[in-house]
Write an enzyme that holds these catalytic residues in place. Structure first.
Site, PDB file in Angstrom:
ATOM      1  N   GLU A  55       0.814  -1.217   0.000  1.00 55.45           N
ATOM      2  CA  GLU A  55       0.000   0.000   0.000  1.00 55.45           C
ATOM      3  C   GLU A  55       0.849   1.269   0.000  1.00 55.45           C
ATOM      4  OE1 GLU A  55      -3.379   0.389  -0.024  1.00 55.45           O
ATOM      5  OE2 GLU A  55      -3.763  -1.777  -0.172  1.00 55.45           O
TER       6      GLU A  55
ATOM      7  N   ASP B  53      -7.598   4.781  -8.739  1.00 54.64           N
ATOM      8  CA  ASP B  53      -8.297   3.503  -8.842  1.00 54.64           C
ATOM      9  C   ASP B  53      -9.816   3.651  -8.823  1.00 54.64           C
ATOM     10  OD1 ASP B  53      -8.680   4.231  -6.225  1.00 54.64           O
ATOM     11  OD2 ASP B  53      -8.000   2.343  -5.342  1.00 54.64           O
TER      12      ASP B  53
ATOM     13  N   THR C 139      -7.308   7.801  -1.134  1.00 52.83           N
ATOM     14  CA  THR C 139      -6.855   6.609  -0.406  1.00 52.83           C
ATOM     15  C   THR C 139      -5.955   7.098   0.716  1.00 52.83           C
ATOM     16  OG1 THR C 139      -6.969   5.156  -2.333  1.00 52.83           O
ATOM     17  CG2 THR C 139      -5.487   4.500  -0.563  1.00 52.83           C
TER      18      THR C 139
END
Length: 267
Positions: free
Chosen positions: A48, A66, A71
């Protein structure tokens, strides 16, 4: 943790003892063992955040393209999937009047989309700054455990999986979520596809064969999403651990993700 430990077959225990060098009869530890949980967090962070220092990621936030909006945080909570909203709601319940509270209406409005409307620079700055607050870090930890870690480990235990299998389930929960969404394949479907190909240990199957089937299904799911088409997270990390027989996450663990090499040595 609340999970009840499930015993594996004696043959699997012998394999684990041989790999780890542990004394015969040593109890197996699940992913909720503190040392194993820390290893799991380092493995997730390598994929990540391109680092093993997962504790430095509470303030991380970016749009990785994405389709899930922002995120952020220790496992990649997203503005478009609702878990970022839950983190801020948890934080606000513990720390009313915090700097992120005013963004709750915007987080609710963008749920299910990749929109940044109402969540521009002031929001990302507030998220990064909040990482210094223990209450914000605790909110992230709690959301991770309630929505991802605990259900993944519970399902893996029910399937008779070892610490490695529990991690493989957890990582799939983190990336894919539990259920299918538009354009994505969730953990539930990935597991169903694996069970159709191989019996899990709880049903008398071989764990390594079952985990290979699960990883095959996961790779297929990843290839459905252009943003996750690089499957090294599975092929040069988790698949390697399965083939090496590291069912208890025995260290040293050596792997690659997105071309970068990582290693975790024993304590």
């Amino acid at each position: 943790m609340k999970h009840r430990r499930l015993a594996l077959a004696a043959a699997a225990a012998l394999v684990l003892t041989g790999c780890s060098g542990a004394a015969s009869g040593s109890p197996e530890k699940g992913l909720d063992d503190p040392a194993n949980k820390d290893i799991a967090m380092q493995l997730v962070s390598s994929a990540e955040n391109s680092t093993l220092d997962w504790k430095a990621q509470y303030g991380y936030i970016e749009d990785i393209g994405d389709g899930r909006g922002w995120t952020a945080g220790i496992i990649g909570f997203c503005s478009g999937t609702g878990d970022m909203l839950k983190v801020v709601e948890r934080y606000t319940a513990e720390r009313p009047g915090n700097a992120l509270e005013r963004f709750l209406p915007a987080l609710r409005a963008v749920d299910g989309s990749d929109s940044h409307e109402g969540l521009e620079d002031a929001f990302t700055a507030a998220w990064a700054k909040a990482a210094a607050d223990p209450a914000f870090r605790s909110a992230q930890d709690a959301e991770r455990d309630d929505s991802y870690f605990d259900p993944a480990v519970e399902r893996a235990e029910a399937d008779g999986l070892s610490a490695l299998g529990q991690f493989i389930y957890y990582d799939a929960y983190v990336m894919h979520g539990y259920a299918d969404a538009v354009g994505t394949v969730g953990f539930r479907t990935i597991r169903a596809q694996a069970v159709a190909e191989a019996e899990p240990p709880s049903g008398g199957g071989d764990e390594e064969e079952y985990l290979d089937a699960f990883l095959d299904a996961r790779v297929a799911a990843m290839r459905e999403e252009p943003a996750h088409s690089d499957t090294s997270r599975v092929e040069s990390a988790q698949r390697v651990f399965v083939r090496e027989g590291r069912l208890q996450l025995e260290t040293p663990l050596v792997w690659k993700v997105y071309g970068e090499s990582y290693r975790i040595d024993g304590s």
